[in-house]
Scaffold this motif. Structure first.
Motif, PDB file in Angstrom:
ATOM      1  N   LYS A 136       0.844  -1.186   0.000  1.00  6.34           N
ATOM      2  CA  LYS A 136       0.000   0.000   0.000  1.00  6.34           C
ATOM      3  C   LYS A 136       0.882   1.240   0.000  1.00  6.34           C
ATOM      4  O   LYS A 136       1.928   1.262   0.652  1.00  6.34           O
ATOM      5  CB  LYS A 136      -0.921   0.025   1.223  1.00  6.34           C
ATOM      6  CG  LYS A 136      -1.931   1.167   1.196  1.00  6.34           C
ATOM      7  CD  LYS A 136      -2.939   1.059   2.346  1.00  6.34           C
ATOM      8  CE  LYS A 136      -3.933   2.209   2.294  1.00  6.34           C
ATOM      9  NZ  LYS A 136      -4.947   2.103   3.385  1.00  6.34           N
TER      10      LYS A 136
ATOM     11  N   ASP B 255       0.787  -6.009  10.225  1.00  6.09           N
ATOM     12  CA  ASP B 255      -0.340  -5.874   9.310  1.00  6.09           C
ATOM     13  C   ASP B 255      -0.507  -4.417   8.892  1.00  6.09           C
ATOM     14  O   ASP B 255      -0.475  -3.509   9.737  1.00  6.09           O
ATOM     15  CB  ASP B 255      -1.636  -6.355   9.962  1.00  6.09           C
ATOM     16  CG  ASP B 255      -1.680  -7.877  10.094  1.00  6.09           C
ATOM     17  OD1 ASP B 255      -0.681  -8.532   9.741  1.00  6.09           O
ATOM     18  OD2 ASP B 255      -2.716  -8.394  10.547  1.00  6.09           O
TER      19      ASP B 255
ATOM     20  N   GLU C   2      -3.105  -2.771   8.024  1.00  8.75           N
ATOM     21  CA  GLU C   2      -4.240  -2.077   8.641  1.00  8.75           C
ATOM     22  C   GLU C   2      -3.931  -1.643  10.066  1.00  8.75           C
ATOM     23  O   GLU C   2      -4.532  -0.703  10.590  1.00  8.75           O
ATOM     24  CB  GLU C   2      -5.492  -2.954   8.615  1.00  8.75           C
ATOM     25  CG  GLU C   2      -5.396  -4.218   9.448  1.00  8.75           C
ATOM     26  CD  GLU C   2      -6.661  -5.040   9.395  1.00  8.75           C
ATOM     27  OE1 GLU C   2      -6.988  -5.666  10.424  1.00  8.75           O
ATOM     28  OE2 GLU C   2      -7.331  -5.062   8.348  1.00  8.75           O
TER      29      GLU C   2
END
Length: 357
Positions: free
Chosen positions: A31, A49, A51
């Motif tokens: 990302k 992670d 997120e």
């Protein structure tokens, strides 16, 4: 009544608990953060992670307009092997590496793969969380026991490893086949926790025997284990990363969390700036940010500096005395975990507990 329900559920449940998800090889997710037309780009590789760590990246970029960060999420073993290869090849790729496999990070530093850096922020870290000005511990996360609140009676909740042994000891224990932990061959973090357990207390051998006798499940990864405890495929899970468990618990009240009161292992994810980084100054700025008050607030908000280890935070996970905490320090002592003979011997015992299907 809850005990009767538990036995009824175990008898008639048809949900399989084995073979859930295989290990992901290589890069898992990518990302980008920051403006597309940024004048500078920082490549961050991490086992955390996306997120979970994404809001921390956003908080840093709010102070650095014009900078872009490409975040690659990796499994710890794959990240270690890639970092070693790029170090040997002299490849200029990653600008920052952050891993929960801190024994692997110590090995990379020992192999001269890291750039040195010192600042007021890094000097403020405890000695156990910095090594040779080339490796820094940036988080504080406990290894916990989790359980399904709806299916495990309160009187059965294990508060110590001895309690867990007692649950698994009886013939025909309802928990047989319904306890999970990391597969230490596929998870660098799982291996580190298990190896730390083996050095910490005599209960590890007894636990390993109990896991084998009761057909416990070894699997990857934190998210899978926690979700499957919540959904009832497992009733308990051992040595789960507390930061992920608490984050899941905030959204799903079926997850219960215990910090073992006999002792609780505490992990600090390790950050390294590869010596081949083409953005050393920006990487150092990111490190200083993480160690600043603003950065630590962002890490706390992401639960990567766990409130369970501080004052009472209102959760059911009780605060432990400092004597019960066992931090994993960043030091050459961790290299023992990667010694070839030691590792093979340890894994051989593990395979006897969790034989391949």
């Amino acid at each position: 009544m809850r005990w009767l329900f538990l036995r009824f559920w175990l008898l008639f449940s048809a949900v399989p608990i084995a073979g859930l998800s295989s290990a992901t090889h290589g890069q898992e997710l990518v990302k980008s953060y920051g403006p597309d037309g940024a004048s500078e780009t920082l490549l961050l590789r991490s086992t955390t992670d996306i997120e979970v760590f994404g809001p921390v990246v956003d908080a840093f970029l709010a102070t650095r307009p014009g900078l872009k960060i490409v975040y690659e999420q990796w499994g710890s073993n794959d990240l270690y092997e890639l970092s070693r290869k790029e170090c040997r090849d002299g490849a200029s790729v990653a600008d920052l590496v952050i891993s929960s496999g801190v024994h692997q990070m110590v090995k990379l530093v020992n192999e001269a793969c890291a750039a040195a850096y010192s600042s007021r922020q890094t000097a403020g870290l405890p000695e156990a969380l910095r090594w040779r000005d080339e490796l820094w511990g940036i988080t504080r996360e406990p290894a916990v026991i989790i359980y399904n609140r709806d299916l495990v009676p309160e009187e059965d909740v294990p508060r110590t490893r001895f309690d867990l042994l007692d649950l698994l000891r009886p013939a025909g224990s309802p928990y047989a086949g319904h306890v999970a932990t990391y597969d230490i061959e596929r998870s660098g973090l799982g291996y580190l926790f298990a190896f730390s357990d083996a050095r910490e207390a005599s209960t590890f051998g007894a636990l390993q025997e109990s896991f084998g006798r009761t057909q416990a499940v070894s699997t990857c990864c934190s998210a899978d284990i926690i979700r499957n405890v919540a959904e009832g495929r497992y009733l308990l899970a051992y040595n789960v990363l507390g930061s992920y468990a608490q984050g899941y618990q905030a959204k799903d009240g079926r997850i219960g969390i215990v910090l073992p009161s006999d002792y609780t292992i505490v992990l600090s994810r390790a950050l390294m700036i590869p010596k081949t980084s083409s953005q050393f100054e920006r990487a150092a700025e990111f490190l200083d940010f993480l160690l600043s008050d603003t950065g630590m607030f962002a890490l706390r908000k992401a639960l990567l500096i766990s409130p369970m280890l501080d004052a009472e935070d209102g959760s059911e996970a009780e605060t432990l005395s400092s004597t019960a905490l066992r931090p994993i320090g960043l030091s050459p002592a961790l290299l023992v975990a990667l010694d070839k003979l030691t590792r093979e011997t340890f894994l051989r015992r593990w395979r006897s507990t969790f034989p391949a299907p």
